[in-house]
Write a protein that holds these residues in place. Sequence first.
Motif, PDB file in Angstrom:
ATOM      1  N   GLY A 213      91.025 -71.284 -48.991  1.00  0.00           N
ATOM      2  CA  GLY A 213      90.437 -70.316 -48.081  1.00  0.00           C
ATOM      3  C   GLY A 213      89.244 -70.896 -47.338  1.00  0.00           C
ATOM      4  N   PHE A 214      88.729 -70.097 -46.428  1.00  0.00           N
ATOM      5  CA  PHE A 214      87.541 -70.521 -45.680  1.00  0.00           C
ATOM      6  C   PHE A 214      86.618 -69.314 -45.486  1.00  0.00           C
ATOM      7  CE2 PHE A 214      88.047 -68.444 -41.588  1.00  0.00           C
ATOM      8  CZ  PHE A 214      89.391 -68.101 -41.592  1.00  0.00           C
ATOM      9  N   LYS A 215      85.398 -69.613 -45.188  1.00  0.00           N
ATOM     10  CA  LYS A 215      84.402 -68.583 -44.877  1.00  0.00           C
ATOM     11  C   LYS A 215      83.597 -69.110 -43.701  1.00  0.00           C
ATOM     12  CE  LYS A 215      82.240 -66.581 -48.493  1.00  0.00           C
ATOM     13  NZ  LYS A 215      81.205 -66.386 -49.530  1.00  0.00           N
ATOM     14  N   LYS A 216      83.570 -68.350 -42.628  1.00  0.00           N
ATOM     15  CA  LYS A 216      82.883 -68.858 -41.432  1.00  0.00           C
ATOM     16  C   LYS A 216      82.115 -67.751 -40.715  1.00  0.00           C
ATOM     17  CE  LYS A 216      83.524 -71.574 -37.274  1.00  0.00           C
ATOM     18  NZ  LYS A 216      82.275 -72.279 -37.582  1.00  0.00           N
ATOM     19  N   LYS A 217      80.901 -68.108 -40.341  1.00  0.00           N
ATOM     20  CA  LYS A 217      80.117 -67.179 -39.520  1.00  0.00           C
ATOM     21  C   LYS A 217      80.333 -67.618 -38.077  1.00  0.00           C
ATOM     22  CE  LYS A 217      75.435 -65.313 -39.280  1.00  0.00           C
ATOM     23  NZ  LYS A 217      74.094 -65.379 -39.855  1.00  0.00           N
ATOM     24  N   ILE A 218      80.918 -66.733 -37.278  1.00  0.00           N
ATOM     25  CA  ILE A 218      81.258 -67.097 -35.909  1.00  0.00           C
ATOM     26  C   ILE A 218      80.019 -67.008 -35.012  1.00  0.00           C
ATOM     27  CG2 ILE A 218      82.763 -66.539 -33.910  1.00  0.00           C
ATOM     28  CD1 ILE A 218      84.602 -67.056 -36.167  1.00  0.00           C
ATOM     29  N   ASN A 219      79.340 -65.878 -35.092  1.00  0.00           N
ATOM     30  CA  ASN A 219      78.080 -65.715 -34.355  1.00  0.00           C
ATOM     31  C   ASN A 219      77.180 -64.773 -35.149  1.00  0.00           C
ATOM     32  OD1 ASN A 219      78.934 -63.060 -33.767  1.00  0.00           O
ATOM     33  ND2 ASN A 219      80.084 -63.793 -31.988  1.00  0.00           N
ATOM     34  N   ARG A 220      76.143 -64.293 -34.551  1.00  0.00           N
ATOM     35  CA  ARG A 220      75.177 -63.487 -35.303  1.00  0.00           C
ATOM     36  C   ARG A 220      75.770 -62.179 -35.792  1.00  0.00           C
ATOM     37  NH1 ARG A 220      70.109 -63.093 -31.591  1.00  0.00           N
ATOM     38  NH2 ARG A 220      69.429 -61.600 -33.151  1.00  0.00           N
ATOM     39  N   LYS A 221      76.862 -61.766 -35.168  1.00  0.00           N
ATOM     40  CA  LYS A 221      77.444 -60.482 -35.531  1.00  0.00           C
ATOM     41  C   LYS A 221      78.702 -60.585 -36.390  1.00  0.00           C
ATOM     42  CE  LYS A 221      75.898 -57.734 -31.565  1.00  0.00           C
ATOM     43  NZ  LYS A 221      75.135 -56.725 -32.299  1.00  0.00           N
ATOM     44  N   VAL A 222      79.442 -61.661 -36.271  1.00  0.00           N
ATOM     45  CA  VAL A 222      80.784 -61.717 -36.885  1.00  0.00           C
ATOM     46  C   VAL A 222      80.884 -62.818 -37.948  1.00  0.00           C
ATOM     47  CG1 VAL A 222      83.261 -61.975 -36.429  1.00  0.00           C
ATOM     48  CG2 VAL A 222      81.789 -60.866 -34.739  1.00  0.00           C
ATOM     49  N   LYS A 223      81.416 -62.404 -39.101  1.00  0.00           N
ATOM     50  CA  LYS A 223      81.705 -63.341 -40.199  1.00  0.00           C
ATOM     51  C   LYS A 223      83.175 -63.178 -40.560  1.00  0.00           C
ATOM     52  CE  LYS A 223      78.688 -62.418 -43.407  1.00  0.00           C
ATOM     53  NZ  LYS A 223      77.805 -62.316 -44.558  1.00  0.00           N
ATOM     54  N   VAL A 224      83.871 -64.264 -40.810  1.00  0.00           N
ATOM     55  CA  VAL A 224      85.300 -64.184 -41.117  1.00  0.00           C
ATOM     56  C   VAL A 224      85.594 -64.929 -42.413  1.00  0.00           C
ATOM     57  CG1 VAL A 224      87.622 -64.716 -40.285  1.00  0.00           C
ATOM     58  CG2 VAL A 224      85.852 -64.094 -38.659  1.00  0.00           C
ATOM     59  N   ILE A 225      86.440 -64.293 -43.255  1.00  0.00           N
ATOM     60  CA  ILE A 225      86.899 -64.952 -44.491  1.00  0.00           C
ATOM     61  C   ILE A 225      88.418 -64.921 -44.472  1.00  0.00           C
ATOM     62  CG2 ILE A 225      86.987 -64.827 -47.009  1.00  0.00           C
ATOM     63  CD1 ILE A 225      84.280 -63.316 -46.877  1.00  0.00           C
ATOM     64  N   GLY A 226      89.045 -66.046 -44.754  1.00  0.00           N
ATOM     65  CA  GLY A 226      90.511 -66.094 -44.838  1.00  0.00           C
ATOM     66  C   GLY A 226      90.924 -66.723 -46.153  1.00  0.00           C
ATOM     67  N   ASN A 227      91.931 -66.147 -46.811  1.00  0.00           N
ATOM     68  CA  ASN A 227      92.423 -66.703 -48.083  1.00  0.00           C
ATOM     69  C   ASN A 227      93.938 -66.728 -48.072  1.00  0.00           C
ATOM     70  OD1 ASN A 227      89.956 -67.003 -49.368  1.00  0.00           O
ATOM     71  ND2 ASN A 227      90.014 -64.969 -50.293  1.00  0.00           N
TER      72      ASN A 227
END
Lengths: 375, 271
Positions: A213-227
């Motif tokens: 999986g991954f965990k990424k903060k795209i910008n100040r508002k959006v965070k995404v986690i994928g597994n």
Amino acid sequence: MIFYLKNWSASIINGISFISRFQEDLNPIYNLPENVAAFAFRTTINKGKFSFNSELAHKINDPKGGISYNNYASGSAAMANLTYSERGLGIIIEAHRVDNFDFRSDRSANGKELTLSFIPTITKQHTYTLAAFYPFATQPMGEFGLQGEVNYTFKKKSTIGGKYGTQIYLNYARVNSLNGGHSVLTTEPSETHTPMLLSIKGEELYFSDFNFGFKKKINRKVKVIGNYVDLIYNKDVIQGKNYGKNIHARIAILDINYKIKPKHTVRTELQYLSTDKNNEYDIDQGDWAMAMIEYTVSPHWFLAIADQYNFGYTDHDGIQHDPLHYFNVNCGYTKGANRFAVGYGKKREGVFCVGGICKNVPSSNGFTLSITTSF
Amino acid sequence: MERVVLFLSVLIAFSACDKIDSDNFIDGEIIVQPEDIDRKILIEDFTGHKCQNCPEAAAEIHNIQNTFPNQVVAIAIHAGYFSEPNPPQAPYLTTDFRTDNGNEIHDFFGPQSYPNGMVNRSGYPSDVLSNYTDWANMVGSLTGSTAKVGINISYIINGQEMTIDVSTNAKVSFTTSHNVVVCITEDHIIDWQTIAGQGDVSDYEHNHVLRDVVGSTWGQEIDKISVGDETTNTFTCIIDPAWNLKNCNIIAYVYDTSNYEVIQVEEIHIK
């Protein structure tokens, strides 16, 4: 007991523990041990970026009682793990072996009752609903398990890392039976058995789980986690069934966190579980999808709406189950260490088995009220 | 000082270990029962044809009855989740062994996991249920005394109707009220059963299967309970054509209504 070696820049921590259970022998036929002891040795070695942990436990003869069958074999449990960690990178490899190590404060206790020994699972504990749909439980009567995990953080301002950095992980675990089953020592010499210390190839698979999986903060508002999880689940062993086939499930998860304004966050989970339709595997309850949206006003309030959807399946008795929604609404208030939550919805049914004793929890539809306090 | 602590720890550790040698697993002593033993013990086994570990409990009952000959009466109550039959179109496990009375007993005592059972219903309310590996110990501690009440069962079959007379003979006086309950059980029923490690087996022999509690699940009150009193209670049973009567038994037990404890049980085989 802590020893620091003078000329070696490592710390070694050793420990021993001992426990003995007394229980009167009232058995009319068998001579049962009234004092049953278990003891364990553990060692932790830390050197630089490496850390090594191990524990070895032994239990003397502990037959369950009754007059039909008693196993006088001793039990053992051993675990070891080696970790390496540096900034941005963590690696762990781990193994454990459990043989006839079901220890309880009453010799005849079963299921979840009165356990004295707890052996954590060697597999990853998933938290997302569908990833945790087929959870593994350590088989205290006997298993051999391996696990490896790598965590890596791509640095900020690198190609993959982007502005805020990106975390990825890769995990694999597998658990199989002991060679020929757990240790047995009875009045019948032909039943006596001691399994080989190490055996993987050709043994019955209890559980395997490959996930990343991954965990990424795209910008100040959006965070995404994928597994993504790819697991094989031996329902016969874990749930005490007799289907003769394992379940092979693949689960994908996407979690998006969006901060609307300070203290106001919307989180969405999208999950999909698909069981392998190949004849080699059991389809169990077929495919599931789940969507959840959660609105949080920190630090106190949350509201979550979720729907789990089963696409329908034909069970082992040839009965067709129509597609079904499991809709749930939950809201709650948190203050300090207290959490109050109110929910309405439909819960799945399930059979929970531990150590050969099974309990059915029926499907339910209704309100739930929960109050949780942490001390 | 450290050495003393270490020495004492090791000493305690060794004294807290009972390692049994392999030639000593079974006690040398033979159980000899005095001849005047007339107290019998009732084991109620909550079971189900889909309960894969329940055959182990049934085997244990068989061994207990052999160990304590003529002193143990068993009733297998098929109730709860694992006794639910498959729908009729399913290939197996379609027989419904449940009875309304059995369900009532099950729901009253409330086992949550299976196999599970009661020995003389002793320990009510908190300790009434026990694992089958405990049953032999409990029978061993309850047997060996004289019964507080004698039970005599007689029956007359008239067509589909069976009239059962149970006469009770009090050997002590009781201060609490006592009821007598009559049940029909059937042995040697060959049908499907799920068995651990074997799967669904078609030719499993079900024994002691509860077919009916005659009349009320909780029985009839015994009128007089002073020393020497003999009372007869009459029960009327409608014979279900599904029963194989020559494999059936009539069981009568007397229990104390204040704590449900069974003080005596008797069983006769229908001829």
